[in-house]
Design an enzyme around this catalytic site. Structure first.
Site, PDB file in Angstrom:
ATOM      1  N   GLN A 193      -1.078  -0.060  -7.178  1.00  0.00           N
ATOM      2  CA  GLN A 193      -2.244  -0.652  -7.852  1.00  0.00           C
ATOM      3  C   GLN A 193      -2.201  -0.212  -9.311  1.00  0.00           C
ATOM      4  O   GLN A 193      -1.915   0.946  -9.596  1.00  0.00           O
ATOM      5  CB  GLN A 193      -3.490  -0.128  -7.145  1.00  0.00           C
ATOM      6  CG  GLN A 193      -4.579   0.488  -7.998  1.00  0.00           C
ATOM      7  CD  GLN A 193      -5.604  -0.536  -8.428  1.00  0.00           C
ATOM      8  OE1 GLN A 193      -5.899  -1.478  -7.703  1.00  0.00           O
ATOM      9  NE2 GLN A 193      -6.124  -0.385  -9.626  1.00  0.00           N
ATOM     10  N   THR A 194      -2.473  -1.130 -10.234  1.00  0.00           N
ATOM     11  CA  THR A 194      -2.496  -0.702 -11.637  1.00  0.00           C
ATOM     12  C   THR A 194      -3.418  -1.567 -12.488  1.00  0.00           C
ATOM     13  O   THR A 194      -3.650  -2.728 -12.175  1.00  0.00           O
ATOM     14  CB  THR A 194      -1.065  -0.703 -12.236  1.00  0.00           C
ATOM     15  OG1 THR A 194      -1.131  -0.225 -13.570  1.00  0.00           O
ATOM     16  CG2 THR A 194      -0.442  -2.082 -12.236  1.00  0.00           C
ATOM     17  N   ARG A 195      -3.924  -0.937 -13.583  1.00  0.00           N
ATOM     18  CA  ARG A 195      -4.723  -1.671 -14.569  1.00  0.00           C
ATOM     19  C   ARG A 195      -4.096  -1.518 -15.944  1.00  0.00           C
ATOM     20  O   ARG A 195      -4.690  -1.851 -16.943  1.00  0.00           O
ATOM     21  CB  ARG A 195      -6.176  -1.188 -14.589  1.00  0.00           C
ATOM     22  CG  ARG A 195      -6.370   0.313 -14.503  1.00  0.00           C
ATOM     23  CD  ARG A 195      -7.810   0.700 -14.720  1.00  0.00           C
ATOM     24  NE  ARG A 195      -8.005   1.077 -16.090  1.00  0.00           N
ATOM     25  CZ  ARG A 195      -7.984   2.327 -16.562  1.00  0.00           C
ATOM     26  NH1 ARG A 195      -7.778   3.349 -15.737  1.00  0.00           N
ATOM     27  NH2 ARG A 195      -8.172   2.576 -17.828  1.00  0.00           N
ATOM     28  N   HIS A 216       5.490   1.110 -17.868  1.00  0.00           N
ATOM     29  CA  HIS A 216       6.619   1.535 -18.700  1.00  0.00           C
ATOM     30  C   HIS A 216       7.705   2.103 -17.776  1.00  0.00           C
ATOM     31  O   HIS A 216       7.608   2.009 -16.564  1.00  0.00           O
ATOM     32  CB  HIS A 216       6.142   2.538 -19.747  1.00  0.00           C
ATOM     33  CG  HIS A 216       5.060   1.989 -20.624  1.00  0.00           C
ATOM     34  ND1 HIS A 216       5.268   0.919 -21.469  1.00  0.00           N
ATOM     35  CD2 HIS A 216       3.744   2.321 -20.761  1.00  0.00           C
ATOM     36  CE1 HIS A 216       4.138   0.634 -22.098  1.00  0.00           C
ATOM     37  NE2 HIS A 216       3.201   1.461 -21.679  1.00  0.00           N
ATOM     38  N   HIS A 237       6.713   4.434 -14.857  1.00  0.00           N
ATOM     39  CA  HIS A 237       6.108   3.761 -13.703  1.00  0.00           C
ATOM     40  C   HIS A 237       7.158   3.067 -12.859  1.00  0.00           C
ATOM     41  O   HIS A 237       7.089   3.046 -11.634  1.00  0.00           O
ATOM     42  CB  HIS A 237       5.094   2.709 -14.154  1.00  0.00           C
ATOM     43  CG  HIS A 237       4.008   3.234 -15.020  1.00  0.00           C
ATOM     44  ND1 HIS A 237       4.055   3.166 -16.388  1.00  0.00           N
ATOM     45  CD2 HIS A 237       2.846   3.852 -14.712  1.00  0.00           C
ATOM     46  CE1 HIS A 237       2.961   3.707 -16.889  1.00  0.00           C
ATOM     47  NE2 HIS A 237       2.219   4.141 -15.898  1.00  0.00           N
ATOM     48  N   GLY A 240      -2.017   8.017  -7.404  1.00  0.00           N
ATOM     49  CA  GLY A 240      -1.521   8.843  -8.502  1.00  0.00           C
ATOM     50  C   GLY A 240      -2.461   9.966  -8.878  1.00  0.00           C
ATOM     51  O   GLY A 240      -3.432  10.253  -8.179  1.00  0.00           O
ATOM     52  N   ARG A 241      -2.143  10.558  -9.994  1.00  0.00           N
ATOM     53  CA  ARG A 241      -3.011  11.578 -10.577  1.00  0.00           C
ATOM     54  C   ARG A 241      -4.227  10.843 -11.140  1.00  0.00           C
ATOM     55  O   ARG A 241      -4.079   9.830 -11.804  1.00  0.00           O
ATOM     56  CB  ARG A 241      -2.221  12.256 -11.706  1.00  0.00           C
ATOM     57  CG  ARG A 241      -2.884  13.467 -12.258  1.00  0.00           C
ATOM     58  CD  ARG A 241      -2.069  14.033 -13.415  1.00  0.00           C
ATOM     59  NE  ARG A 241      -2.778  15.161 -14.000  1.00  0.00           N
ATOM     60  CZ  ARG A 241      -3.796  15.044 -14.830  1.00  0.00           C
ATOM     61  NH1 ARG A 241      -4.203  13.857 -15.233  1.00  0.00           N
ATOM     62  NH2 ARG A 241      -4.406  16.110 -15.285  1.00  0.00           N
ATOM     63  N   ASP A 242      -5.431  11.312 -10.820  1.00  0.00           N
ATOM     64  CA  ASP A 242      -6.663  10.729 -11.343  1.00  0.00           C
ATOM     65  C   ASP A 242      -6.752   9.220 -11.054  1.00  0.00           C
ATOM     66  O   ASP A 242      -7.000   8.420 -11.948  1.00  0.00           O
ATOM     67  CB  ASP A 242      -6.751  10.996 -12.858  1.00  0.00           C
ATOM     68  CG  ASP A 242      -8.161  10.782 -13.387  1.00  0.00           C
ATOM     69  OD1 ASP A 242      -9.108  10.908 -12.604  1.00  0.00           O
ATOM     70  OD2 ASP A 242      -8.301  10.483 -14.585  1.00  0.00           O
ATOM     71  N   ALA A 255      -7.921   5.668 -10.387  1.00  0.00           N
ATOM     72  CA  ALA A 255      -9.155   4.946 -10.768  1.00  0.00           C
ATOM     73  C   ALA A 255     -10.171   5.862 -11.450  1.00  0.00           C
ATOM     74  O   ALA A 255     -11.374   5.760 -11.233  1.00  0.00           O
ATOM     75  CB  ALA A 255      -9.786   4.257  -9.562  1.00  0.00           C
ATOM     76  N   ARG A 285     -34.475 -13.190 -40.591  1.00  0.00           N
ATOM     77  CA  ARG A 285     -33.416 -12.461 -41.312  1.00  0.00           C
ATOM     78  C   ARG A 285     -32.401 -11.911 -40.292  1.00  0.00           C
ATOM     79  O   ARG A 285     -31.192 -11.999 -40.499  1.00  0.00           O
ATOM     80  CB  ARG A 285     -34.004 -11.294 -42.099  1.00  0.00           C
ATOM     81  CG  ARG A 285     -34.749 -11.697 -43.375  1.00  0.00           C
ATOM     82  CD  ARG A 285     -35.238 -10.423 -44.029  1.00  0.00           C
ATOM     83  NE  ARG A 285     -36.287 -10.617 -45.006  1.00  0.00           N
ATOM     84  CZ  ARG A 285     -36.084 -10.570 -46.333  1.00  0.00           C
ATOM     85  NH1 ARG A 285     -34.894 -10.386 -46.813  1.00  0.00           N
ATOM     86  NH2 ARG A 285     -37.096 -10.727 -47.165  1.00  0.00           N
ATOM     87  N   ILE A 338     -28.208  -9.913 -48.009  1.00  0.00           N
ATOM     88  CA  ILE A 338     -28.994  -8.710 -48.307  1.00  0.00           C
ATOM     89  C   ILE A 338     -28.902  -7.751 -47.113  1.00  0.00           C
ATOM     90  O   ILE A 338     -28.691  -6.572 -47.273  1.00  0.00           O
ATOM     91  CB  ILE A 338     -30.468  -9.081 -48.596  1.00  0.00           C
ATOM     92  CG1 ILE A 338     -30.533  -9.964 -49.853  1.00  0.00           C
ATOM     93  CG2 ILE A 338     -31.304  -7.822 -48.782  1.00  0.00           C
ATOM     94  CD1 ILE A 338     -31.926 -10.470 -50.187  1.00  0.00           C
ATOM     95  N   ALA A 339     -29.058  -8.313 -45.905  1.00  0.00           N
ATOM     96  CA  ALA A 339     -28.994  -7.529 -44.651  1.00  0.00           C
ATOM     97  C   ALA A 339     -29.811  -6.241 -44.767  1.00  0.00           C
ATOM     98  O   ALA A 339     -29.252  -5.145 -44.772  1.00  0.00           O
ATOM     99  CB  ALA A 339     -27.555  -7.232 -44.271  1.00  0.00           C
TER     100      ALA A 339
HETATM  101  S1  PPS Z   1     -31.218 -11.715 -45.560  1.00  0.00           S
HETATM  102  O1  PPS Z   1     -32.405 -10.818 -45.602  1.00  0.00           O
HETATM  103  O2  PPS Z   1     -29.994 -10.943 -45.517  1.00  0.00           O
HETATM  104  O3  PPS Z   1     -31.323 -12.734 -44.545  1.00  0.00           O
HETATM  105  O4  PPS Z   1     -31.229 -12.426 -46.990  1.00  0.00           O
HETATM  106  P1  PPS Z   1     -30.129 -13.409 -47.607  1.00  0.00           P
HETATM  107  O5  PPS Z   1     -29.843 -14.489 -46.659  1.00  0.00           O
HETATM  108  O6  PPS Z   1     -28.955 -12.616 -48.051  1.00  0.00           O
HETATM  109  O7  PPS Z   1     -30.907 -13.944 -48.866  1.00  0.00           O
HETATM  110  C1  PPS Z   1     -30.212 -14.717 -49.766  1.00  0.00           C
HETATM  111  C2  PPS Z   1     -30.992 -15.070 -51.001  1.00  0.00           C
HETATM  112  O8  PPS Z   1     -32.277 -15.567 -50.703  1.00  0.00           O
HETATM  113  C3  PPS Z   1     -33.122 -15.422 -51.888  1.00  0.00           C
HETATM  114  N1  PPS Z   1     -34.477 -15.131 -51.380  1.00  0.00           N
HETATM  115  C4  PPS Z   1     -34.944 -13.975 -50.906  1.00  0.00           C
HETATM  116  N2  PPS Z   1     -34.374 -12.739 -50.811  1.00  0.00           N
HETATM  117  C5  PPS Z   1     -35.133 -11.750 -50.286  1.00  0.00           C
HETATM  118  N3  PPS Z   1     -36.387 -11.903 -49.857  1.00  0.00           N
HETATM  119  C6  PPS Z   1     -36.998 -13.099 -49.946  1.00  0.00           C
HETATM  120  N4  PPS Z   1     -38.257 -13.269 -49.495  1.00  0.00           N
HETATM  121  C7  PPS Z   1     -36.258 -14.195 -50.484  1.00  0.00           C
HETATM  122  N5  PPS Z   1     -36.543 -15.501 -50.696  1.00  0.00           N
HETATM  123  C8  PPS Z   1     -35.436 -16.050 -51.248  1.00  0.00           C
HETATM  124  C9  PPS Z   1     -32.508 -14.317 -52.705  1.00  0.00           C
HETATM  125  O9  PPS Z   1     -32.194 -14.915 -53.934  1.00  0.00           O
HETATM  126  C10 PPS Z   1     -31.227 -13.928 -51.959  1.00  0.00           C
HETATM  127  O10 PPS Z   1     -30.120 -14.034 -52.827  1.00  0.00           O
HETATM  128  P2  PPS Z   1     -29.230 -12.881 -53.439  1.00  0.00           P
HETATM  129  O11 PPS Z   1     -27.880 -13.522 -53.515  1.00  0.00           O
HETATM  130  O12 PPS Z   1     -29.245 -11.699 -52.520  1.00  0.00           O
HETATM  131  O13 PPS Z   1     -29.810 -12.624 -54.760  1.00  0.00           O
END
Ligand code: PPS
Length: 570
Positions: A196-198, A202, A205, A290-292, A294, A450, A476-477
């Site tokens: 049996q093997t996962r 080589h 084996h 074998g050794r160990d 699963a 967002r 922006i994230a």
């Molecule tokens: S997010 O939060 O990551 O989803 O934002 P993002 O999609 O990167 O936003 C892109 C651009 O949207 C413009 N914008 C705003 N930003 C922040 N808050 C609000 N309320 C908002 N409304 C419009 C803003 O110009 C972002 O562009 P960048 O390129 O970052 O300047």
């Protein structure tokens, strides 16, 4: 001439209905409650129906379940170490009563089987984990399934098999127990050692399995798991191509390869017994442990979940009853001065013994370093290198995050151009504004939207990374949690670099290229990041850039250097 004696294995359960009965059930099933099987449930059902789980005739009822958890035996006393149960959601369970029939369907809605519900109960999953796996630490994949993924209610009952699940890959290598028994009969094989093997095989084996067969004066069955193995294992497509190569290394007529659609639990000793019972059902007479066997690795305290020889010991205790002989695995090492593999206990002090750990092998693969011929076969190394290329051929994502106006887009653009100049891979730029226009045009700037926006970007970037391209993202994230989710999505597929563009708010606001900060200050634009919506600065970004102090050119160059250091560039 007397009747041909079955090589081994005893009575096989076959849970499939006849064609006529299946047609009738199919018609009636339209009115049954319908359950969509998970990948793991589909594996279990496949092996229940084809007899690999004989003597089981369905998913365990409560009495059998309790007994298996507590004593490794069915209620009848028959040895069976792993609970085979059907977990469902509470909502689904509420709509099902005892004596109902439930239609069990695959992901495409195809009716695979019907369950005659005889039991319905809410199991104590933590207790099951403790009994079956000896632990409640969810680093153990089996425990993790029970505590974090399983449905809370179990349904038990007999299975009426309609049709086997469809698999499109390696069809000729997938066998049911009766097909394999038939093949052994045809070949005249009476004694068969199963391996049996996962993992890919080589040279060590190959030597080990062949020795095991020779010592038992038996033929060899290599039966790798293609159902579910330990998360992070090498995918089965790559492994099966490797097994096909390794098969060429055995003398003609000695060895067969057959794939098993088993969903492993990584239950160590209990799993070894389970594997042996299954192999007996496939007609094998011997089983390599074998050794160990699963083994799930280490727990949260860095301790192994099971001792290296626990599986062999438990097997020994039950060998008589199991009616299949254990061939204990002997650790094979390469003896350079003799140019051959030998069991570790057959080497002498004057021998030069070479060994390459699994971790070191994976490191060499990752770094594109030499893998010696004594360790593996060139065709296998080639196959693995193709599927798991070194970092400079893997895809990666560069994920910028920072305030609006911080300079993300400018640096991202400069980086894109430099990577195009370097030319090793295709590059896609997912800039915030561009994504908002194309992928996320209907989304607002609420937290929920967002997050959705970032997860969409993450999904696209993960696909690009998986397919060995470069994704540059520049939203922006603002939220840590969502950025982490994106990292976790991408890291298993390739590289991930988070770039925090940390240009201070005052600088971004003074730039105000789009006039949005002014609008936000004036209260005409609500929920603007940095003004009246939070920006959670990253703590573990790979690179931090302040564009108030550094030109876009230099910033892009710094990222390139980091990529180079991490091994992603040539
Ligand atoms: S997010 O939060 O990551 O989803 O934002 P993002 O999609 O990167 O936003 C892109 C651009 O949207 C413009 N914008 C705003 N930003 C922040 N808050 C609000 N309320 C908002 N409304 C419009 C803003 O110009 C972002 O562009 P960048 O390129 O970052 O300047």
């Amino acid at each position: 001439m007397g009747a041909f004696k079955e090589p081994h294995g005893g009575e096989l359960k076959d849970l499939y209905l006849t064609e006529g009965q299946a047609d009738q059930e199919k018609a009636s099933a339209k009115d049954y409650p319908s359950w969509d099987l998970s990948a793991r449930q589909l594996c279990d059902l496949d092996l229940l129906m084809n007899g690999a789980f004989s003597p089981l005739e369905g998913f365990l009822g409560q009495a059998d379940y309790e007994s298996v958890c507590n004593t490794m035996r069915l209620d009848s006393g028959v040895l069976w170490p792993i609970p085979i149960t059907l977990d469902v959601s509470e909502t689904f369970a509420e709509g099902v009563s005892l004596d109902d029939r439930v239609a069990l369907r695959d992901a495409e809605g195809v009716l695979i089987a019907v369950l005659e519900v005889s039991d319905k109960w809410t199991p104590d999953l933590a207790r099951e984990a403790q009994r079956v796996y000896g632990s409640t630490d969810d680093l153990h994949p089996g425990v993790n399934f029970l505590l974090n993924q399983s449905g809370p209610v179990y349904l038990g009952g007999k299975i009426l098999g309609i049709e086997p699940p469809t698999y499109y890959d390696f069809k000729l290598l997938r066998d049911t127990p009766s097909e394999l028994r038939g093949r052994f009969r045809k070949l005249g094989w009476r004694k068969i050692v199963a391996f049996q093997t996962r993992n890919p095989l080589h040279r060590a084996h190959q030597e080990l399995t062949f020795r095991a067969a020779r010592e038992a004066e038996a033929n060899l069955l290599i039966q790798p798991v293609v159902g579910m193995t330990k998360p992070g294992d090498i995918d089965h497509f790559t492994r099966v191509r490797c097994y096909e190569h390794v098969l060429e290394q055995y003398p003609d007529q000695t060895t067969q390869l057959s794939l098993i659609n088993l969903a492993m639990r990584m239950a160590g000793p209990r799993e070894a017994l389970w594997h042996a019972i299954i192999r007996k059902n496939y007609g094998c007479t011997h089983f390599i442990v074998g050794r160990d066997h699963a083994g799930p690795g280490n727990d949260r305290n860095g301790q192994p979940f099971y001792g290296p020889y626990d599986a062999q010991e438990l097997f020994k205790e039950h060998e008589q009853e199991l009616d299949i002989t254990m061939v204990p695995f002997k650790m094979m090492v390469y003896v350079e001065n003799k140019a051959e593999y030998l069991p570790a206990d057959e080497t002498s002090d004057s021998d030069t013994v070479l060994n390459l750990s699994g971790t070191e092998f994976r490191r060499r693969l990752r770094e594109g370093l030499d893998i010696p011929e004594w360790f593996s076969y060139p065709k296998i190394v080639e196959e693995l290198r193709r599927a798991y290329p070194p970092k400079n051929q893997q895809g990666f994502t560069v994920f910028f995050t920072g305030l609006s106006g911080s300079g993300k887009s400018t640096v991202a653009n400069a980086l894109m151009v430099k990577l195009l100049e370097e030319g090793s891979r295709p590059v896609t730029l997912l800039d915030g504004d561009v994504v908002r226009k194309n992928l996320s045009s209907e989304l607002s700037f609420s937290k929920e939207h967002r997050d959705l926006n970032i997860l969409r970007i993450g999904f696209v970037a993960s696909e690009i990374t998986k397919n060995r391209g470069i994704a540059i993202c520049a939203p922006i994230a603002p939220y840590t949690q969502t950025r982490r989710a994106v990292r976790e999505l991408i890291e298993p597929l390739g590289g991930f670099l988070e770039i925090h563009v940390s240009t201070p708010l005052e600088v971004c606001e003074a730039r105000d290229r789009k006039g949005l900060y002014a609008k936000a200050r004036a209260g005409q634009l609500k929920g603007f990041t940095g003004i009246d919506d939070p920006y959670e600065a990253p703590e573990n970004a790979e690179v931090v850039i302040n564009t108030a102090e550094m030109s876009p050119d230099l910033a892009a160059h710094r990222i390139l250097i980091t990529l180079e250091k991490m091994g992603y560039l040539r």
